[in-house]
Design an enzyme around this catalytic site. Structure first.
Site, mmCIF file in Angstrom:
data_model
loop_
_atom_site.group_PDB
_atom_site.id
_atom_site.type_symbol
_atom_site.label_atom_id
_atom_site.label_comp_id
_atom_site.label_asym_id
_atom_site.label_seq_id
_atom_site.Cartn_x
_atom_site.Cartn_y
_atom_site.Cartn_z
ATOM 1 N N GLU A 175 51.844 1.722 29.295
ATOM 2 C CA GLU A 175 52.432 1.229 28.040
ATOM 3 C C GLU A 175 52.350 2.380 27.056
ATOM 4 O O GLU A 175 51.275 2.714 26.580
ATOM 5 C CB GLU A 175 51.664 -0.010 27.570
ATOM 6 C CG GLU A 175 52.526 -0.908 26.715
ATOM 7 C CD GLU A 175 52.309 -0.656 25.252
ATOM 8 O OE1 GLU A 175 52.988 0.249 24.718
ATOM 9 O OE2 GLU A 175 51.478 -1.340 24.669
ATOM 10 N N CYS A 183 51.994 0.121 18.775
ATOM 11 C CA CYS A 183 53.099 0.588 19.615
ATOM 12 C C CYS A 183 54.395 -0.114 19.249
ATOM 13 O O CYS A 183 55.445 0.520 19.182
ATOM 14 C CB CYS A 183 52.759 0.428 21.091
ATOM 15 S SG CYS A 183 52.079 -1.171 21.498
#
Ligand code: TXE
Length: 479
Positions: A251, A285
């Protein structure tokens, strides 16, 4: 000798100190508040050996038993919430409550919620064929030892995202937190080891630039790596993992676009857009990182965002009135400053901010920049900080193409009252998740992951759990 508390590693159920330790900085003061044991490759060896030794018995436990123990871990998190929240604030700078309630309370509360939901997930045997001729079953089996490598922006929550599905599926774990934020994770692993059998969940730590992370990524005793962090480090991990064909979930960075259509009510969407971009100082993120606004409402929305930025309270996260804390580390602060300088050079109009705030900590003023387009660093690259470009567009079809013209593909959002139009536009966005009229809200039962350079695989829910397993197909001929 320093009197700061030293947090040990945890290997085979035992606390382990190393020959040296490293400082953990409170970003609100830029002063150390704790130390952490500085492990090396020998500690990785010991942790992998412990995890391998614990694997057969853990994998052999019934699903019900593993589910029960993970439920107990959720209770442990809940019982220790105040202490864990304080540690989160001290090491990340995150306010206790925070802008839009995104703060230390959400980090620990989210860790509890993800643990509870993951304890209830399962991957039942799938029957593909069952007739007079044959029965074909698809089983999901644990992989073995999973290495988890976590970043500094949401250290506890992301560790939980990695660990819980790995354990639930029957794997054992070696976890390495960021050298910038090892403390909350170390405390959680200590608490968890009072519940789990020795060796099931191990913690190794390394100082900045240590060999610990790379040693994990090449270790033949590790079967899978789950990593959250930068795209650059993700590439290195993928390269190292190739020699032993480790399974990977990565990720990585994002540069999420939000597209605001002309039909929105500006006053109603502005606070949501502001929070999506600035919560946790933009250090998430899936923060909104490029805001595309239709020309008909551009000036009005910029004015609303400016008012919100001027009203937000920035300070030490331990002060309950603060909505934004410091940037988490000096390197990131300097990166944000460099991006702001580039934006100035490239003709950006600073509506507010663009400078550090006074104080010894890593404080930076919430910054809104108008007048930039693709081709500028602030628009093209992930800023991961409190500086948002607001970009003017004329044509909706064209702006989708512009938003997609980026190597990242984590999330994106469409803001409109026309949900049918939003659904059609969502399908055209090149990213792993599209939100409509919100941005960045992940949930433990829905898959989340990036496409393009934003990652590999997904986390959360049954799809995420499946990534911690391998498939075994069994075909039984009946005749
Ligand atoms: O991340 P790294 P850094 C972005 C953000 C930031 C940039 C760099 O833009 O400016 O990444 O941050 C471990 N083998 N994000 O340098 O290097 C490291 O010890 C194995 C986005 O802090 O990716 C830490 O535990 N491991 C992101 C972890 O990798 C290695 C969140 C993450 O560090 C390693 C954080 C190696 N060779 C930063 N090198 C997001 N997507 O949320 C480092 N590590």
């Amino acid at each position: 000798m320093s009197e700061l508390p030293i947090y040990p590693m945890l290997i085979a159920g035992q606390p382990v100190l190393a020959a040296t330790s490293f400082e953990v900085i409170n970003p609100a003061t830029a002063a150390p508040f704790a130390r952490a044991a500085a492990g090396d490759a020998s500690h990785v060896e010991a942790a992998v050996a412990a995890a391998r030794a614990a694997f057969p018995a853990w994998a052999a436990r019934s699903d019900t038993e593993r589910s029960r123990l993970i439920g107990v871990l959720a209770e442990v998190l809940q019982a220790n919430m105040p202490e864990l929240m304080r540690l989160v604030t001290l090491e990340t700078g995150k306010p206790v409550d925070g802008l839009n309630h995104v703060g230390a309370g959400m980090e620990v509360g989210g860790a509890i919620a993800w643990t509870q939901v993951t304890s209830q997930l399962d991957l039942p045997v799938e029957v593909i064929q069952d007739n007079a001729e044959a029965r074909v079953e698809v089983h999901r089996k644990p992989l073995g030892v999973v290495a988890s490598i976590t970043p500094w922006n949401w250290p506890l929550m992301i560790a939980i995202w990695h660990i819980m599905p790995a354990l639930r599926a029957g794997n054992t774990v070696v976890l390495k937190p960021s050298e910038l934020t090892p403390v909350t994770t170390a405390r959680f692993v200590e608490l968890a080891n009072a519940v789990l059998p020795p060796g099931v969940l191990n913690l190794v730590m390394g100082a900045a630039g240590s060999e610990v992370g790379p040693a994990m990524t090449i270790h033949p005793g590790i079967d899978k790596i789950v990593f959250t962090g930068s795209t650059a480090t993700g590439r290195k991990i993928m390269g190292n993992a190739a020699a032993t064909l480790k399974r990977l979930t990565l990720e990585l960075g994002g540069n999420d676009a939000g597209i605001v259509l002309p039909d929105v009510e500006v006053k109603a969407v502005a606070p949501k857009l502001f929070a999506a971009a600035f919560h946790n100082n933009g250090q998430t993120c899936a923060c909104l990182k490029r805001l595309y606004v239709h020309e008909s409402i551009y000036e009005a929305l910029c004015a609303e965002l400016l008012a919100l930025a001027q009203a937000v309270k920035v300070g030490d996260g331990l002060d309950p009135a603060c909505q934004l804390g410091p940037i988490q580390n000096r390197m990131q602060l300097e990166k944000v400053e460099a991006i702001a300088e580039a934006a100035r050079r490239q003709g950006g109009q600073f509506l507010c901010g663009g400078e550090r705030l006074p104080g010894s900590g890593y404080f930076y003023a919430p910054t809104i920049v108008a007048g930039l387009d693709e081709g500028s660093q602030l628009v093209d690259e992930e800023q991961f900080g409190p500086i948002l470009p607001v970009i003017r567009y004329v044509d909706v079809d064209e702006v989708v193409v512009r938003a997609n013209r980026n190597s990242n593909g984590l999330g994106g959002s469409i803001w409109t009252r026309d949900l049918d139009r939003a659904a059609a536009l969502a399908l055209r966005l090149e990213c792993g998740t599209v939100w409509v009229n919100e941005h960045g809200a992940v949930q433990p039962d829905a898959p989340f992951g990036g496409i393009k350079q934003s990652g590999l695989g997904v986390e959360f829910g049954r799809h995420g759990l499946a990534e911690f397993t391998s498939i075994q197909t069994i075909k039984m001929m009946k005749a």
